[in-house]
Enzyme design. Structure first.
Site, PDB file in Angstrom:
ATOM      1  N   SER A 232       0.822  -1.206   0.000  1.00 31.56           N
ATOM      2  CA  SER A 232       0.000   0.000   0.000  1.00 31.56           C
ATOM      3  C   SER A 232       0.858   1.259   0.000  1.00 31.56           C
ATOM      4  CB  SER A 232      -0.943  -0.014   1.203  1.00 31.56           C
ATOM      5  OG  SER A 232      -1.816   1.095   1.169  1.00 31.56           O
ATOM      6  N   ARG A 233       1.299   1.707   1.162  1.00 33.48           N
ATOM      7  CA  ARG A 233       2.164   2.869   1.290  1.00 33.48           C
ATOM      8  C   ARG A 233       3.215   2.588   2.363  1.00 33.48           C
ATOM      9  NH1 ARG A 233       0.492   3.920  -2.901  1.00 33.48           N
ATOM     10  NH2 ARG A 233      -0.436   5.848  -3.696  1.00 33.48           N
ATOM     11  N   GLU A 262      11.043   5.997   0.225  1.00 33.37           N
ATOM     12  CA  GLU A 262      11.347   5.548  -1.141  1.00 33.37           C
ATOM     13  C   GLU A 262      11.533   6.685  -2.133  1.00 33.37           C
ATOM     14  OE1 GLU A 262       7.245   4.538  -3.408  1.00 33.37           O
ATOM     15  OE2 GLU A 262       7.598   3.316  -1.637  1.00 33.37           O
ATOM     16  N   HIS A 294       7.875  -0.740  -5.626  1.00 34.29           N
ATOM     17  CA  HIS A 294       6.563  -0.116  -5.845  1.00 34.29           C
ATOM     18  C   HIS A 294       5.997  -0.501  -7.214  1.00 34.29           C
ATOM     19  CE1 HIS A 294       4.055   3.493  -4.264  1.00 34.29           C
ATOM     20  NE2 HIS A 294       3.296   2.692  -4.988  1.00 34.29           N
TER      21      HIS A 294
END
Length: 334
Positions: A232-233, A262, A294
């Protein structure tokens, strides 16, 4: 009109150019939008950005001063954009409110299975013609418990796959998803989910209330042999606390497609540089950790939908139309 797109991946470029061709010219750049690259947008009324762009006060000021009036972000998340500043500057900001949930859910399962069955280690061994099975033992997931934090569209898709594996289902969210309940999911408090789950997957947005949702206390509440997946994050997990638990020998596996620091790393080739992020450098050394850059959303289906929605957002802006994808200006009815 020429539209400027920042942070365009090589696989994306032909798709973006084809989608915009019937409407407007588009210039694709592989550089990400930052304070250093923002001046490139001077004279462009509309720009498009990627999820790893930095749209803080300085960047937005530079864009507005250069004549930019609309930012079309090619992602669902928008925690990288200072929306208050954008509104103050009179910018229109839109995002992609949804795309294929299966892309992320399937990739989350790819990470879960990779760490459970030691796929990376096994692959590295066989490339050296080492065919031993020592250290490669995994576990059946049937009959074990999957804990899903966030049961929206992606969480639901993940749950359906877990149901197919024959797992017990626990969920946590601000509201129950009837489809998940229909699959046998039991909604519980977060602490119970963490304590009872063998596999935990995160599918919540990054908000002030969810930053470090998985902190030191949450990690300690999990089973020593649990599997943790985050697609997700990155900010949902306190990475320093996670490294501390991994150093203590905990967890069967951790699969991370996102990382809280990131920006400036992911989507870029840093292979010939010294990466100064000590936390990330330590994280990737653990044999039970898989880190990817990602890419969970990165399927032809999802990227195609993202680009299609981005084109629509731009056309809506130029025609003075408003949709659910518009973040700024704020909807007066909300």
């Amino acid at each position: 009109m020429e539209i400027l797109a920042f942070g365009v991946q090589a696989d994306e470029r032909p798709l973006i150019e084809k989608a915009f061709a019937p409407h407007h010219d588009i210039r694709c750049l592989d550089v990400f939008l930052t304070e250093d690259t923002a001046p490139i947008a001077a004279g462009c009324e509309v720009i498009s950005t990627s999820v790893n762009a930095i749209l803080d006060n300085r960047v937005l000021q530079t864009l507005a001063a250069g004549g930019t009036q609309m930012v079309a972000q090619r992602s669902t998340g928008f925690n990288n954009i200072d929306l208050q500043v954008a509104e103050r500057l009179g910018l229109t900001v839109a995002r992609v409110s949804s795309y294929s949930p299966y892309s992320v859910a399937e990739f989350a399962w790819t990470l879960a299975m990779a760490v459970n069955r030691r796929i990376v280690r096994a692959s590295n061994r066989t490339r050296d013609f080492d065919f031993r099975l020592d250290g490669l033992m995994g576990r059946d997931l049937r009959g074990r418990t999957a804990g899903v934090l966030g049961t929206g569209k992606i969480g639901e898709a993940f749950t359906r796959i877990a149901h197919g594996f024959g797992m017990n289902l626990l969920g946590w969210d601000v509201a129950e998803n009837p489809a998940c309940v229909g699959l046998g999911m039991k909604y519980v408090e977060k602490d119970q989910l963490l304590a009872e789950s063998d596999l935990i997957s995160l599918h919540v947005p990054l908000l002030p209330a969810t930053r470090h949702l998985i902190n030191a206390a949450a990690l300690r509440a999990m089973k020593d042999d649990a599997i943790l997946v985050n697609s997700s994050r990155g900010g949902l997990i306190d990475t320093d606390a996670l490294v501390a638990e991994l150093r203590a020998g905990r967890f069967t596996g951790v699969g991370l497609d996102v990382y809280e620091a990131e920006a400036g790393l992911f989507f870029l080739d840093k292979s010939l540089e010294v990466v100064e992020d000590d936390t990330l450098a330590r994280l990737v050394t653990f044999p039970n950790v898989v880190v990817t850059s990602h890419q969970a959303y990165y399927t032809e289906d999802a990227v195609g939908q993202i680009i299609e929605a981005t084109v629509t957002n731009v056309l809506d802006y130029l025609a003075g139309r408003r949709s659910e994808n518009v973040l700024v200006p704020a909807d007066p009815a909300s």
